[in-house]
Scaffold this active site. Structure first.
Site, PDB file in Angstrom:
ATOM      1  N   HIS A  35      19.114  37.456  70.798  1.00  0.00           N
ATOM      2  CA  HIS A  35      19.710  37.647  69.471  1.00  0.00           C
ATOM      3  C   HIS A  35      18.624  37.600  68.390  1.00  0.00           C
ATOM      4  O   HIS A  35      18.678  38.339  67.405  1.00  0.00           O
ATOM      5  CB  HIS A  35      20.738  36.549  69.186  1.00  0.00           C
ATOM      6  CG  HIS A  35      22.088  36.794  69.788  1.00  0.00           C
ATOM      7  ND1 HIS A  35      22.780  37.969  69.621  1.00  0.00           N
ATOM      8  CD2 HIS A  35      22.883  35.996  70.554  1.00  0.00           C
ATOM      9  CE1 HIS A  35      23.942  37.886  70.248  1.00  0.00           C
ATOM     10  NE2 HIS A  35      24.025  36.709  70.833  1.00  0.00           N
ATOM     11  N   HIS A  37      19.680  34.618  76.519  1.00  0.00           N
ATOM     12  CA  HIS A  37      20.651  35.364  75.712  1.00  0.00           C
ATOM     13  C   HIS A  37      20.483  35.043  74.230  1.00  0.00           C
ATOM     14  O   HIS A  37      20.459  35.948  73.385  1.00  0.00           O
ATOM     15  CB  HIS A  37      22.068  34.991  76.172  1.00  0.00           C
ATOM     16  CG  HIS A  37      23.159  35.507  75.292  1.00  0.00           C
ATOM     17  ND1 HIS A  37      23.800  36.707  75.518  1.00  0.00           N
ATOM     18  CD2 HIS A  37      23.725  34.992  74.171  1.00  0.00           C
ATOM     19  CE1 HIS A  37      24.715  36.900  74.582  1.00  0.00           C
ATOM     20  NE2 HIS A  37      24.694  35.876  73.745  1.00  0.00           N
ATOM     21  N   GLU A  38      20.346  33.768  73.910  1.00  0.00           N
ATOM     22  CA  GLU A  38      20.220  33.373  72.504  1.00  0.00           C
ATOM     23  C   GLU A  38      18.895  33.850  71.907  1.00  0.00           C
ATOM     24  O   GLU A  38      18.846  34.258  70.741  1.00  0.00           O
ATOM     25  CB  GLU A  38      20.352  31.850  72.375  1.00  0.00           C
ATOM     26  CG  GLU A  38      21.703  31.292  72.819  1.00  0.00           C
ATOM     27  CD  GLU A  38      22.862  31.903  72.059  1.00  0.00           C
ATOM     28  OE1 GLU A  38      22.702  32.252  70.867  1.00  0.00           O
ATOM     29  OE2 GLU A  38      23.951  32.049  72.663  1.00  0.00           O
ATOM     30  N   GLU A  94      26.405  41.249  71.398  1.00  0.00           N
ATOM     31  CA  GLU A  94      26.531  40.375  72.561  1.00  0.00           C
ATOM     32  C   GLU A  94      26.101  41.102  73.834  1.00  0.00           C
ATOM     33  O   GLU A  94      25.399  40.528  74.678  1.00  0.00           O
ATOM     34  CB  GLU A  94      27.974  39.884  72.693  1.00  0.00           C
ATOM     35  CG  GLU A  94      28.385  38.880  71.628  1.00  0.00           C
ATOM     36  CD  GLU A  94      27.519  37.635  71.625  1.00  0.00           C
ATOM     37  OE1 GLU A  94      27.227  37.096  72.723  1.00  0.00           O
ATOM     38  OE2 GLU A  94      27.124  37.197  70.535  1.00  0.00           O
TER      39      GLU A  94
END
Length: 268
Positions: free
Chosen positions: A138, A134-135, A197
């Site tokens: 980004h 997930h990070e 997100e």
């Protein structure tokens, strides 16, 4: 005769909309990851320089964990994910910080930071892959550059609003600027962040699947996060938060799960 603040707000919205449209038109970048256009005024090189600077600053302020088993787990998961993401020019660095808060982050340039406090929630390598994937999403989706560009546009529009209302009476000006500020915060900045997100959740799931981790673990992880949040009094309403409500997040992940599972089967 005093001018009503309502017509002023309407005209301000019109001028601000024109400002944003013009700014976005000349600052549109196609993202290699999605093929979609995004409003970004920074370059990847500038973002990487800022990411490296921020990471070095964090390393000088936070304690690095000396737990060899936990550090090995973080490195193992990060190494697998690094192989399936594209970060041209990145200089990878992975650090486990001895911090009790459940958090992790990735910065442009391949800088990954994980707090020891997130490990009881991730539990397994697959759970940790959910968070790191997930990070990393980004970063690959250049969300940092998009947010900086957005803030620059909002600041520019605020300057426009200030100039536009300078001849109004103080009360009218106060109401007009307050209306603009609330509109920018709740109508643009927070929803923009929640969109990021959701995107990071989707592509993070893709990355973990390509790295050979079962993407079903993403849903299991966020269910654990719901339980964790409830024990600590819950979260603010989604409308007032930069992050989606956990149940909405899980619903979106379930929508993307079938395609992620297909990728997982191909990369086992």
């Amino acid at each position: 005769m005093k001018r009503s603040p309502i017509p002023l707000v309407n005209r301000l919205v019109a001028y601000s909309s024109f400002f944003f449209a013009l700014f976005a038109l000349v600052s549109c970048v196609q993202l290699s990851e999605t093929g979609q256009n995004a409003f970004i005024i920074t370059t990847p090189q500038q973002e990487m320089a800022l990411g490296t600077q921020a990471f070095n600053d964090l390393k000088s302020k936070m304690k690095v964990s000396d737990n060899s088993a936990k550090r090995a787990q973080v490195k193992r998961v990060a190494d697998r994910l690094k192989k399936v993401v594209s970060l041209p020019g990145g200089e990878w660095e992975v650090v486990l910080f001895d911090e009790p808060t459940p958090n992790a982050f990735a910065l442009p340039g391949g800088k990954i930071g994980v707090h020891t406090g997130i490990l009881p929630l991730t539990k397994t390598d697959a759970g940790l892959a959910v968070v790191i994937g997930h990070e990393l999403a980004h970063v690959t989706l250049r969300h940092g550059g998009q947010r900086m560009s957005q803030q620059a546009a909002v600041s520019g529009a605020a300057t426009l609003a200030d100039l536009f209302t300078k001849d109004s009476n103080p009360r009218t000006r106060q109401i007009t600027m307050a209306a603009y500020g609330l509109g920018a915060q709740y109508g643009l900045i927070l929803p923009y962040s929640r969109t990021h997100e959701y995107e990071a959740d989707r592509y993070g799931m893709i990355y973990m699947a390509k790295a050979g981790y079962n993407p079903e673990e993403a849903i299991a992880f966020w269910k654990r996060m719901i339980d964790y949040s409830k024990k600590r009094g819950g979260k603010p309403l989604e409308f007032l938060s930069t992050h989606p409500a956990d149940h909405n997040r899980i619903a979106k992940l379930k929508e993307h799960l079938p395609s992620a599972l297909n990728l997982y089967k191909l990369h086992q």
